[in-house]
Design an enzyme around this catalytic site. Structure first.
Site, mmCIF file in Angstrom:
data_model
loop_
_atom_site.group_PDB
_atom_site.id
_atom_site.type_symbol
_atom_site.label_atom_id
_atom_site.label_comp_id
_atom_site.label_asym_id
_atom_site.label_seq_id
_atom_site.Cartn_x
_atom_site.Cartn_y
_atom_site.Cartn_z
ATOM 1 N N LYS A 97 0.844 -1.202 0.000
ATOM 2 C CA LYS A 97 0.000 0.000 0.000
ATOM 3 C C LYS A 97 0.873 1.244 0.000
ATOM 4 C CE LYS A 97 -3.905 -1.736 2.768
ATOM 5 N NZ LYS A 97 -4.988 -1.588 1.783
ATOM 6 N N ASP B 299 -2.840 -7.591 -1.487
ATOM 7 C CA ASP B 299 -3.576 -6.664 -0.626
ATOM 8 C C ASP B 299 -5.045 -7.089 -0.486
ATOM 9 O OD1 ASP B 299 -3.950 -4.534 1.028
ATOM 10 O OD2 ASP B 299 -4.013 -3.016 -0.571
ATOM 11 N N ARG C 128 -10.086 -11.591 2.290
ATOM 12 C CA ARG C 128 -10.942 -12.655 1.751
ATOM 13 C C ARG C 128 -10.229 -14.007 1.799
ATOM 14 N NH1 ARG C 128 -11.576 -9.646 -3.879
ATOM 15 N NH2 ARG C 128 -11.325 -7.903 -2.426
HETATM 16 N N1 BES Z 1 -8.006 -3.779 4.631
HETATM 17 C C1 BES Z 1 -8.247 -3.382 3.302
HETATM 18 C C2 BES Z 1 -9.589 -2.686 3.099
HETATM 19 C C3 BES Z 1 -9.724 -1.348 3.779
HETATM 20 C C4 BES Z 1 -9.389 -0.184 3.103
HETATM 21 C C5 BES Z 1 -10.248 -1.253 5.042
HETATM 22 C C6 BES Z 1 -9.540 1.044 3.734
HETATM 23 C C7 BES Z 1 -10.407 -0.027 5.659
HETATM 24 C C8 BES Z 1 -10.058 1.110 5.005
HETATM 25 C C9 BES Z 1 -8.239 -4.620 2.394
HETATM 26 O O1 BES Z 1 -7.422 -5.664 2.771
HETATM 27 C C10 BES Z 1 -7.761 -4.159 1.065
HETATM 28 O O2 BES Z 1 -6.624 -3.742 0.975
HETATM 29 N N2 BES Z 1 -8.614 -4.246 0.061
HETATM 30 C C11 BES Z 1 -8.277 -3.847 -1.257
HETATM 31 C C12 BES Z 1 -8.820 -4.899 -2.199
HETATM 32 C C13 BES Z 1 -8.339 -4.760 -3.611
HETATM 33 C C14 BES Z 1 -6.853 -5.051 -3.700
HETATM 34 C C15 BES Z 1 -9.108 -5.712 -4.493
HETATM 35 C C16 BES Z 1 -8.954 -2.500 -1.514
HETATM 36 O O3 BES Z 1 -10.044 -2.271 -1.030
HETATM 37 O O4 BES Z 1 -8.327 -1.677 -2.184
HETATM 38 ZN ZN ZN Z 2 -7.062 -5.810 4.806
HETATM 39 ZN ZN ZN Z 3 -5.391 -5.457 2.094
#
Ligand code: BES
Ligand code: ZN
Ligand code: ZN
Length: 484
Positions: free
Chosen positions: A263, A333, A337
Protein backbone atom coordinates in the site's frame (compact mmCIF):
# COMPACT_ATOMS: atom_id res chain seq x y z
CA UNK A 1 -17.46 5.35 35.48
CA UNK A 2 -20.10 3.55 37.52
CA UNK A 3 -23.74 3.59 36.49
CA UNK A 4 -26.79 3.50 38.71
CA UNK A 5 -30.52 4.12 38.51
CA UNK A 6 -32.16 6.13 41.28
CA UNK A 7 -35.84 6.77 41.93
CA UNK A 8 -35.12 10.38 42.77
CA UNK A 9 -36.57 13.65 41.61
CA UNK A 10 -34.39 16.54 40.53
CA UNK A 11 -34.84 18.27 43.92
CA UNK A 12 -33.19 15.42 45.77
CA UNK A 13 -30.33 14.84 43.33
CA UNK A 14 -27.11 15.17 45.30
CA UNK A 15 -24.46 15.07 42.55
CA UNK A 16 -22.60 18.03 41.07
CA UNK A 17 -23.94 18.11 37.50
CA UNK A 18 -27.39 17.42 36.14
CA UNK A 19 -28.13 16.65 32.50
CA UNK A 20 -31.63 17.65 31.39
CA UNK A 21 -32.82 16.51 27.97
CA UNK A 22 -35.45 18.73 26.44
CA UNK A 23 -37.94 18.87 23.57
CA UNK A 24 -38.35 22.57 24.33
CA UNK A 25 -40.99 22.51 27.10
CA UNK A 26 -40.65 25.77 29.01
CA UNK A 27 -39.63 24.52 32.45
CA UNK A 28 -37.26 26.32 34.86
CA UNK A 29 -34.04 24.99 33.43
CA UNK A 30 -35.14 25.57 29.86
CA UNK A 31 -36.05 29.16 30.69
CA UNK A 32 -32.63 29.76 32.22
CA UNK A 33 -30.99 28.28 29.12
CA UNK A 34 -33.33 30.17 26.78
CA UNK A 35 -32.15 33.41 28.38
CA UNK A 36 -28.72 32.49 26.95
CA UNK A 37 -30.18 31.95 23.49
CA UNK A 38 -30.80 28.19 23.77
CA UNK A 39 -33.59 26.86 21.53
CA UNK A 40 -33.55 23.11 22.19
CA UNK A 41 -32.38 22.11 18.72
CA UNK A 42 -30.88 18.65 18.39
CA UNK A 43 -27.20 18.77 19.34
CA UNK A 44 -27.56 22.08 21.16
CA UNK A 45 -26.18 22.37 24.71
CA UNK A 46 -26.43 25.08 27.32
CA UNK A 47 -24.83 25.18 30.76
CA UNK A 48 -26.83 27.00 33.45
CA UNK A 49 -26.35 27.50 37.18
CA UNK A 50 -29.73 27.43 38.93
CA UNK A 51 -30.27 28.74 42.47
CA UNK A 52 -31.67 26.62 45.28
CA UNK A 53 -30.37 23.16 44.35
CA UNK A 54 -27.55 21.16 45.87
CA UNK A 55 -25.93 20.74 42.45
CA UNK A 56 -24.18 23.68 40.91
CA UNK A 57 -24.59 23.02 37.24
CA UNK A 58 -27.23 21.92 34.78
CA UNK A 59 -26.45 20.96 31.21
CA UNK A 60 -29.55 21.40 29.11
CA UNK A 61 -29.38 19.31 25.96
CA UNK A 62 -31.73 19.78 23.01
CA UNK A 63 -33.46 16.77 21.46
CA UNK A 64 -35.32 18.64 18.72
CA UNK A 65 -38.80 17.52 17.73
CA UNK A 66 -40.26 14.63 19.71
CA UNK A 67 -41.57 12.90 16.61
CA UNK A 68 -38.06 12.90 15.07
CA UNK A 69 -36.26 11.44 18.08
CA UNK A 70 -34.44 8.14 17.54
CA UNK A 71 -32.34 6.07 19.93
CA UNK A 72 -29.23 7.19 18.04
CA UNK A 73 -30.16 10.88 18.46
CA UNK A 74 -30.90 10.38 22.15
CA UNK A 75 -27.50 8.74 22.60
CA UNK A 76 -25.76 11.53 20.70
CA UNK A 77 -27.42 14.21 22.87
CA UNK A 78 -26.42 12.45 26.09
CA UNK A 79 -22.90 11.86 24.74
CA UNK A 80 -22.38 15.55 24.00
CA UNK A 81 -23.80 16.57 27.38
CA UNK A 82 -21.70 14.02 29.27
CA UNK A 83 -18.56 15.14 27.46
CA UNK A 84 -19.33 18.71 28.43
CA UNK A 85 -19.97 17.65 32.03
CA UNK A 86 -16.62 15.89 32.06
CA UNK A 87 -14.81 18.86 30.53
CA UNK A 88 -16.29 21.08 33.26
CA UNK A 89 -14.99 18.76 35.96
CA UNK A 90 -18.25 16.97 36.80
CA UNK A 91 -17.75 13.84 38.90
CA UNK A 92 -21.24 12.75 39.97
CA UNK A 93 -23.40 13.36 36.96
CA UNK A 94 -27.14 12.76 36.91
CA UNK A 95 -29.30 12.45 33.85
CA UNK A 96 -33.05 12.81 34.05
CA UNK A 97 -35.01 10.14 32.23
CA UNK A 98 -38.36 11.85 31.72
CA UNK A 99 -41.63 9.95 31.35
CA UNK A 100 -41.95 11.38 27.87
CA UNK A 101 -38.71 9.72 26.71
CA UNK A 102 -39.28 6.53 28.70
CA UNK A 103 -42.73 6.14 27.11
CA UNK A 104 -41.38 6.62 23.62
CA UNK A 105 -38.73 3.86 23.75
CA UNK A 106 -39.67 1.86 26.85
CA UNK A 107 -38.02 2.45 30.23
CA UNK A 108 -35.29 -0.11 29.72
CA UNK A 109 -34.26 0.86 26.19
CA UNK A 110 -34.28 4.58 27.08
CA UNK A 111 -32.10 4.00 30.14
CA UNK A 112 -29.77 1.82 28.08
CA UNK A 113 -29.45 4.63 25.52
CA UNK A 114 -28.57 7.16 28.24
CA UNK A 115 -25.85 4.92 29.66
CA UNK A 116 -24.48 3.98 26.23
CA UNK A 117 -24.49 7.65 25.22
CA UNK A 118 -22.65 8.75 28.37
CA UNK A 119 -20.15 5.89 28.29
CA UNK A 120 -19.30 6.00 24.59
CA UNK A 121 -19.40 9.81 24.48
CA UNK A 122 -16.76 9.94 27.22
CA UNK A 123 -14.62 7.12 25.81
CA UNK A 124 -10.95 8.00 25.41
CA UNK A 125 -7.87 5.90 24.73
CA UNK A 126 -5.11 7.20 26.98
CA UNK A 127 -2.99 4.12 27.70
CA UNK A 128 -0.03 5.58 25.85
CA UNK A 129 -0.20 9.06 27.35
CA UNK A 130 2.70 9.56 29.71
CA UNK A 131 0.67 11.27 32.44
CA UNK A 132 -1.82 8.55 33.42
CA UNK A 133 -2.83 10.24 36.68
CA UNK A 134 -3.85 13.39 34.90
CA UNK A 135 -5.93 11.39 32.41
CA UNK A 136 -7.67 9.47 35.21
CA UNK A 137 -8.51 12.62 37.13
CA UNK A 138 -10.44 14.05 34.20
CA UNK A 139 -13.06 11.31 34.27
CA UNK A 140 -16.65 11.34 35.48
CA UNK A 141 -16.86 8.93 38.42
CA UNK A 142 -20.53 8.21 38.61
CA UNK A 143 -23.43 8.46 36.21
CA UNK A 144 -26.87 8.35 37.78
CA UNK A 145 -30.07 7.90 35.81
CA UNK A 146 -32.89 9.66 37.65
CA UNK A 147 -36.29 8.10 37.23
CA UNK A 148 -39.68 7.79 38.86
CA UNK A 149 -40.10 4.99 41.43
CA UNK A 150 -42.57 3.11 39.24
CA UNK A 151 -40.00 2.69 36.47
CA UNK A 152 -37.09 1.67 38.64
CA UNK A 153 -37.07 -2.02 37.67
CA UNK A 154 -37.08 -1.35 33.91
CA UNK A 155 -34.61 1.50 34.19
CA UNK A 156 -32.22 -0.57 36.34
CA UNK A 157 -32.38 -3.35 33.76
CA UNK A 158 -31.58 -0.87 30.97
CA UNK A 159 -28.74 0.69 32.97
CA UNK A 160 -27.16 -2.74 33.48
CA UNK A 161 -27.50 -3.66 29.79
CA UNK A 162 -26.16 -0.29 28.71
CA UNK A 163 -23.17 -0.80 30.97
CA UNK A 164 -22.36 -4.24 29.55
CA UNK A 165 -22.89 -3.13 25.96
CA UNK A 166 -20.77 0.00 26.26
CA UNK A 167 -17.95 -1.88 28.04
CA UNK A 168 -17.95 -4.39 25.20
CA UNK A 169 -17.72 -1.57 22.65
CA UNK A 170 -14.89 0.07 24.62
CA UNK A 171 -13.13 -3.31 24.81
CA UNK A 172 -13.21 -3.56 21.01
CA UNK A 173 -12.16 0.08 20.58
CA UNK A 174 -9.15 -0.39 22.85
CA UNK A 175 -7.98 -3.37 20.79
CA UNK A 176 -8.23 -1.40 17.55
CA UNK A 177 -6.58 1.70 19.02
CA UNK A 178 -3.68 -0.23 20.50
CA UNK A 179 -0.58 -0.07 18.24
CA UNK A 180 -0.25 -2.89 15.71
CA UNK A 181 2.97 -4.24 17.14
CA UNK A 182 1.09 -4.82 20.40
CA UNK A 183 -2.06 -6.46 19.04
CA UNK A 184 -0.35 -9.34 17.25
CA UNK A 185 -2.15 -12.62 16.56
CA UNK A 186 -0.60 -14.00 19.78
CA UNK A 187 -1.88 -11.02 21.74
CA UNK A 188 -5.41 -11.51 20.42
CA UNK A 189 -5.13 -15.18 21.39
CA UNK A 190 -4.23 -14.22 24.95
CA UNK A 191 -7.18 -11.84 25.08
CA UNK A 192 -9.44 -14.71 23.99
CA UNK A 193 -7.94 -17.04 26.60
CA UNK A 194 -8.50 -14.46 29.31
CA UNK A 195 -12.15 -14.08 28.29
CA UNK A 196 -12.60 -17.85 28.54
CA UNK A 197 -10.99 -17.95 31.96
CA UNK A 198 -13.39 -15.29 33.23
CA UNK A 199 -16.57 -17.30 32.55
CA UNK A 200 -17.49 -20.98 32.84
CA UNK A 201 -19.80 -20.54 29.84
CA UNK A 202 -16.99 -19.46 27.53
CA UNK A 203 -14.31 -21.77 26.16
CA UNK A 204 -11.41 -21.04 23.88
CA UNK A 205 -9.13 -22.94 21.52
CA UNK A 206 -6.13 -21.50 19.75
CA UNK A 207 -4.61 -23.11 16.68
CA UNK A 208 -0.99 -22.27 15.80
CA UNK A 209 0.85 -22.80 12.54
CA UNK A 210 1.03 -26.59 12.77
CA UNK A 211 -2.70 -27.08 13.44
CA UNK A 212 -3.54 -24.51 10.76
CA UNK A 213 -1.33 -26.46 8.33
CA UNK A 214 -2.95 -29.71 9.39
CA UNK A 215 -6.43 -28.23 8.77
CA UNK A 216 -5.32 -27.20 5.29
CA UNK A 217 -5.99 -23.49 5.70
CA UNK A 218 -3.95 -22.43 2.68
CA UNK A 219 -5.34 -18.89 2.63
CA UNK A 220 -4.29 -18.06 6.17
CA UNK A 221 -0.94 -19.82 5.70
CA UNK A 222 -0.30 -18.02 2.43
CA UNK A 223 -0.99 -14.54 3.76
CA UNK A 224 1.09 -15.21 6.89
CA UNK A 225 4.16 -16.19 4.86
CA UNK A 226 5.49 -12.65 4.66
CA UNK A 227 5.18 -12.01 8.40
CA UNK A 228 7.46 -12.96 11.25
CA UNK A 229 4.65 -12.96 13.84
CA UNK A 230 3.01 -16.38 13.99
CA UNK A 231 -0.51 -16.69 12.61
CA UNK A 232 -3.28 -17.94 14.90
CA UNK A 233 -6.75 -19.27 14.38
CA UNK A 234 -8.81 -18.31 17.41
CA UNK A 235 -11.99 -20.09 18.37
CA UNK A 236 -14.29 -18.96 21.17
CA UNK A 237 -17.51 -20.64 22.20
CA UNK A 238 -20.29 -19.34 24.44
CA UNK A 239 -22.78 -21.85 25.76
CA UNK A 240 -26.03 -19.95 26.15
CA UNK A 241 -28.33 -22.93 25.90
CA UNK A 242 -31.07 -23.10 23.33
CA UNK A 243 -30.93 -25.05 20.08
CA UNK A 244 -29.26 -22.57 17.78
CA UNK A 245 -25.58 -22.02 17.05
CA UNK A 246 -24.59 -18.68 15.58
CA UNK A 247 -21.07 -18.47 14.22
CA UNK A 248 -19.49 -15.02 14.18
CA UNK A 249 -16.31 -14.58 12.13
CA UNK A 250 -14.02 -11.55 12.42
CA UNK A 251 -11.21 -10.55 10.05
CA UNK A 252 -8.06 -10.44 12.14
CA UNK A 253 -5.37 -8.84 9.98
CA UNK A 254 -3.38 -7.24 12.77
CA UNK A 255 -1.62 -5.00 10.27
CA UNK A 256 -2.25 -4.70 6.54
CA UNK A 257 0.74 -3.40 4.60
CA UNK A 258 -0.77 -4.87 1.45
CA UNK A 259 2.04 -7.46 1.35
CA UNK A 260 4.13 -7.40 -1.84
CA UNK A 261 1.25 -5.47 -3.45
CA UNK A 262 2.36 -2.80 -0.99
CA UNK A 263 0.00 0.00 0.00
CA UNK A 264 1.11 3.61 -0.41
CA UNK A 265 2.01 5.24 2.96
CA UNK A 266 -1.16 7.31 3.22
CA UNK A 267 -3.31 4.20 2.90
CA UNK A 268 -1.20 2.27 5.39
CA UNK A 269 -1.40 4.86 8.17
CA UNK A 270 -4.61 3.50 9.67
CA UNK A 271 -4.13 -0.17 8.79
CA UNK A 272 -3.94 -1.26 12.41
CA UNK A 273 -7.73 -1.06 12.00
CA UNK A 274 -7.70 -4.23 9.90
CA UNK A 275 -8.43 -6.44 12.92
CA UNK A 276 -11.57 -4.46 13.78
CA UNK A 277 -13.73 -7.46 12.89
CA UNK A 278 -11.71 -9.61 15.29
CA UNK A 279 -11.89 -6.87 17.93
CA UNK A 280 -15.68 -6.81 17.55
CA UNK A 281 -15.86 -10.59 18.12
CA UNK A 282 -13.72 -10.29 21.26
CA UNK A 283 -15.82 -7.35 22.46
CA UNK A 284 -19.00 -9.36 21.92
CA UNK A 285 -17.59 -12.32 23.87
CA UNK A 286 -16.58 -10.00 26.72
CA UNK A 287 -20.27 -9.18 27.23
CA UNK A 288 -22.03 -12.47 26.43
CA UNK A 289 -21.78 -13.99 29.94
CA UNK A 290 -23.33 -10.89 31.53
CA UNK A 291 -26.01 -10.31 28.88
CA UNK A 292 -26.67 -14.06 28.78
CA UNK A 293 -28.63 -14.47 25.53
CA UNK A 294 -30.10 -17.97 25.25
CA UNK A 295 -28.24 -19.02 22.16
CA UNK A 296 -24.91 -20.71 21.48
CA UNK A 297 -22.32 -18.47 19.89
CA UNK A 298 -19.04 -19.43 18.28
CA UNK A 299 -16.46 -16.79 17.45
CA UNK A 300 -13.79 -17.48 14.84
CA UNK A 301 -10.81 -15.23 14.17
CA UNK A 302 -8.24 -15.94 11.48
CA UNK A 303 -5.38 -13.74 12.66
CA UNK A 304 -2.17 -12.75 10.89
CA UNK A 305 -0.17 -9.76 9.79
CA UNK A 306 -0.03 -9.01 6.07
CA UNK A 307 3.64 -8.22 5.51
CA UNK A 308 6.03 -8.19 2.53
CA UNK A 309 8.74 -10.35 4.17
CA UNK A 310 11.21 -12.37 2.08
CA UNK A 311 8.99 -15.45 2.05
CA UNK A 312 5.82 -13.50 1.27
CA UNK A 313 3.24 -14.95 -1.06
CA UNK A 314 3.76 -13.54 -4.58
CA UNK A 315 1.19 -12.26 -7.05
CA UNK A 316 0.55 -15.29 -9.23
CA UNK A 317 0.91 -17.85 -6.46
CA UNK A 318 -1.88 -20.39 -6.04
CA UNK A 319 -3.09 -21.63 -2.66
CA UNK A 320 -5.71 -24.17 -1.62
CA UNK A 321 -8.38 -23.11 0.87
CA UNK A 322 -9.61 -25.53 3.54
CA UNK A 323 -12.70 -26.46 1.49
CA UNK A 324 -10.47 -27.60 -1.39
CA UNK A 325 -10.97 -24.65 -3.74
CA UNK A 326 -7.82 -23.21 -5.30
CA UNK A 327 -7.19 -19.46 -5.52
CA UNK A 328 -4.72 -17.54 -7.62
CA UNK A 329 -3.53 -14.63 -5.48
CA UNK A 330 -3.04 -11.81 -7.95
CA UNK A 331 -3.07 -9.00 -5.42
CA UNK A 332 -1.67 -9.69 -1.96
CA UNK A 333 -3.58 -6.66 -0.63
CA UNK A 334 -6.83 -8.59 -1.12
CA UNK A 335 -5.76 -10.69 1.88
CA UNK A 336 -8.87 -10.42 4.02
CA UNK A 337 -10.94 -12.65 1.75
CA UNK A 338 -8.13 -15.26 1.76
CA UNK A 339 -8.11 -15.69 5.53
CA UNK A 340 -11.90 -15.40 5.76
CA UNK A 341 -12.23 -18.13 3.11
CA UNK A 342 -10.55 -20.54 5.52
CA UNK A 343 -12.58 -19.36 8.50
CA UNK A 344 -15.87 -19.67 6.60
CA UNK A 345 -14.83 -23.14 5.34
CA UNK A 346 -14.01 -24.14 8.90
CA UNK A 347 -17.36 -22.83 10.19
CA UNK A 348 -19.20 -24.67 7.44
CA UNK A 349 -17.36 -27.98 7.84
CA UNK A 350 -16.93 -28.18 11.58
CA UNK A 351 -19.47 -26.10 13.50
CA UNK A 352 -22.93 -27.20 12.28
CA UNK A 353 -23.93 -23.54 12.18
CA UNK A 354 -27.52 -22.31 11.98
CA UNK A 355 -26.26 -18.90 10.93
CA UNK A 356 -22.84 -17.50 9.96
CA UNK A 357 -22.12 -13.77 10.13
CA UNK A 358 -18.73 -12.30 9.27
CA UNK A 359 -17.46 -8.84 10.16
CA UNK A 360 -14.60 -7.60 8.03
CA UNK A 361 -12.82 -4.39 7.09
CA UNK A 362 -12.79 -5.87 3.63
CA UNK A 363 -12.84 -3.27 0.88
CA UNK A 364 -12.14 0.36 0.21
CA UNK A 365 -14.83 -0.04 -2.46
CA UNK A 366 -17.47 -0.42 0.24
CA UNK A 367 -16.44 2.97 1.62
CA UNK A 368 -16.75 4.46 -1.86
CA UNK A 369 -20.27 3.02 -2.07
CA UNK A 370 -21.61 3.80 1.42
CA UNK A 371 -19.25 6.31 3.01
CA UNK A 372 -17.58 6.10 6.39
CA UNK A 373 -20.59 5.62 8.64
CA UNK A 374 -22.50 2.80 6.99
CA UNK A 375 -21.52 -0.85 6.70
CA UNK A 376 -22.38 -2.97 3.66
CA UNK A 377 -24.66 -5.89 4.45
CA UNK A 378 -24.67 -8.87 2.11
CA UNK A 379 -26.69 -12.00 2.82
CA UNK A 380 -27.80 -15.19 1.08
CA UNK A 381 -30.97 -15.33 3.17
CA UNK A 382 -33.84 -12.85 3.29
CA UNK A 383 -34.81 -13.50 6.90
CA UNK A 384 -31.26 -13.02 8.16
CA UNK A 385 -31.03 -9.83 6.14
CA UNK A 386 -34.20 -8.53 7.79
CA UNK A 387 -33.13 -9.49 11.29
CA UNK A 388 -29.76 -7.82 10.94
CA UNK A 389 -31.35 -4.71 9.44
CA UNK A 390 -33.74 -4.53 12.40
CA UNK A 391 -30.91 -5.06 14.90
CA UNK A 392 -28.90 -2.34 13.19
CA UNK A 393 -31.80 0.09 13.46
CA UNK A 394 -32.38 -0.47 17.15
CA UNK A 395 -28.66 -0.54 18.01
CA UNK A 396 -27.91 2.72 16.21
CA UNK A 397 -25.23 1.12 14.00
CA UNK A 398 -26.02 1.73 10.35
CA UNK A 399 -25.98 -0.93 7.63
CA UNK A 400 -27.27 -0.95 4.08
CA UNK A 401 -28.35 -3.84 1.89
CA UNK A 402 -25.87 -4.69 -0.87
CA UNK A 403 -26.44 -7.27 -3.62
CA UNK A 404 -24.70 -10.64 -4.02
CA UNK A 405 -25.14 -10.20 -7.78
CA UNK A 406 -24.60 -13.54 -9.52
CA UNK A 407 -23.96 -11.63 -12.76
CA UNK A 408 -20.56 -10.57 -11.40
CA UNK A 409 -19.37 -14.00 -10.31
CA UNK A 410 -17.60 -14.66 -13.58
CA UNK A 411 -15.30 -11.70 -12.85
CA UNK A 412 -13.57 -13.94 -10.29
CA UNK A 413 -12.63 -16.69 -12.75
CA UNK A 414 -8.95 -17.53 -12.97
CA UNK A 415 -7.32 -19.10 -16.04
CA UNK A 416 -5.23 -21.46 -13.89
CA UNK A 417 -7.11 -21.95 -10.59
CA UNK A 418 -10.75 -22.18 -9.44
CA UNK A 419 -10.82 -18.50 -8.51
CA UNK A 420 -8.63 -15.43 -8.43
CA UNK A 421 -8.62 -13.13 -5.43
CA UNK A 422 -9.37 -9.90 -7.31
CA UNK A 423 -11.96 -9.25 -9.96
CA UNK A 424 -11.45 -8.30 -13.58
CA UNK A 425 -12.15 -4.60 -13.91
CA UNK A 426 -12.19 -1.91 -11.28
CA UNK A 427 -15.84 -1.49 -10.34
CA UNK A 428 -18.10 -3.21 -7.82
CA UNK A 429 -15.23 -4.26 -5.56
CA UNK A 430 -17.34 -4.67 -2.43
CA UNK A 431 -19.72 -6.97 -4.29
CA UNK A 432 -17.05 -9.13 -5.93
CA UNK A 433 -15.31 -9.48 -2.55
CA UNK A 434 -18.59 -10.69 -1.01
CA UNK A 435 -19.12 -13.09 -3.95
CA UNK A 436 -15.64 -14.44 -3.37
CA UNK A 437 -16.53 -15.18 0.28
CA UNK A 438 -19.75 -16.88 -0.79
CA UNK A 439 -17.64 -19.59 -2.46
CA UNK A 440 -16.71 -20.84 1.01
CA UNK A 441 -20.13 -21.18 2.64
CA UNK A 442 -22.88 -23.72 2.09
CA UNK A 443 -25.69 -22.03 0.16
CA UNK A 444 -28.22 -23.74 2.44
CA UNK A 445 -26.86 -22.13 5.61
CA UNK A 446 -27.94 -18.52 6.16
CA UNK A 447 -24.82 -16.37 5.94
CA UNK A 448 -24.27 -12.62 6.12
CA UNK A 449 -21.15 -10.65 5.34
CA UNK A 450 -20.84 -7.21 6.89
CA UNK A 451 -18.17 -5.03 5.29
CA UNK A 452 -17.19 -2.61 8.06
CA UNK A 453 -14.26 -0.93 6.25
CA UNK A 454 -15.97 2.47 6.62
CA UNK A 455 -17.48 2.54 10.10
CA UNK A 456 -14.81 0.50 11.95
CA UNK A 457 -12.53 3.48 12.28
CA UNK A 458 -13.42 7.14 12.72
CA UNK A 459 -11.01 9.45 10.92
CA UNK A 460 -12.50 12.39 12.82
CA UNK A 461 -14.39 12.68 16.10
CA UNK A 462 -17.97 11.40 15.90
CA UNK A 463 -20.89 12.04 18.28
CA UNK A 464 -20.33 8.65 19.96
CA UNK A 465 -16.63 8.05 19.35
CA UNK A 466 -13.41 10.02 19.24
CA UNK A 467 -11.05 9.51 16.29
CA UNK A 468 -9.96 5.88 16.16
CA UNK A 469 -11.61 2.49 16.53
CA UNK A 470 -15.37 2.66 16.93
CA UNK A 471 -16.14 -0.90 18.05
CA UNK A 472 -18.62 -1.12 15.17
CA UNK A 473 -20.45 -4.44 15.04
CA UNK A 474 -20.53 -5.07 18.76
CA UNK A 475 -23.85 -3.35 19.38
CA UNK A 476 -25.40 -4.70 16.21
CA UNK A 477 -24.41 -8.29 17.02
CA UNK A 478 -25.45 -8.10 20.67
CA UNK A 479 -28.82 -6.68 19.66
CA UNK A 480 -29.24 -9.41 17.02
CA UNK A 481 -28.40 -12.16 19.53
CA UNK A 482 -30.78 -10.66 22.07
CA UNK A 483 -33.67 -10.61 19.59
CA UNK A 484 -33.26 -14.23 18.46
N1 BES B 1 -8.01 -3.78 4.63
C1 BES B 1 -8.25 -3.38 3.30
C2 BES B 1 -9.59 -2.69 3.10
C3 BES B 1 -9.72 -1.35 3.78
C4 BES B 1 -9.39 -0.18 3.10
C5 BES B 1 -10.25 -1.25 5.04
C6 BES B 1 -9.54 1.04 3.73
C7 BES B 1 -10.41 -0.03 5.66
C8 BES B 1 -10.06 1.11 5.01
C9 BES B 1 -8.24 -4.62 2.39
O1 BES B 1 -7.42 -5.66 2.77
C10 BES B 1 -7.76 -4.16 1.07
O2 BES B 1 -6.62 -3.74 0.98
N2 BES B 1 -8.61 -4.25 0.06
C11 BES B 1 -8.28 -3.85 -1.26
C12 BES B 1 -8.82 -4.90 -2.20
C13 BES B 1 -8.34 -4.76 -3.61
C14 BES B 1 -6.85 -5.05 -3.70
C15 BES B 1 -9.11 -5.71 -4.49
C16 BES B 1 -8.95 -2.50 -1.51
O3 BES B 1 -10.04 -2.27 -1.03
O4 BES B 1 -8.33 -1.68 -2.18
ZN1 ZN C 1 -7.06 -5.81 4.81
ZN1 ZN D 1 -5.39 -5.46 2.09
Amino acid sequence: MTYTAKPTGVRKFDGDTLIVLTFGAKDDFFSLAAAEGFEGLPGELSVVHPQGYSFSRVIVAGLGKKSDLTVAKLEAAVAAAARRAQALGGKRVGCVLTDEIANQFGSSKAAEAIVVGAALGCYTFTRHKSDQKKEEKKKIEECIVLTSAGRLAGVSQGVAEGKHISSAVAFARDLVNEPPSVTTPSYLSEVARTLAKASPRVTCEIFGKSEITHLGMGGLLGIARGASAEQKFIKLAYQGGGRKTIVLVGKGITFDTGGLSLKPPEHMETMKLDMAGAAAILGIFSALPALAPEVNVVGLIPATENMPGPDAVKPGDVVTIMNGKTVEILNTDAEGRMVLADALSYATAKMKPDVIIDFATLTGACMVALGQDIAGLFANDEKLMQRLTAAALSSGEMVWHMPLAEEYRELLKSPIADLKNISSGKYGGAITAALFLSEFVDGKVPWAHIDIAGPAFAEKDLPLAPRGGTGFGVRLALEYLKQL
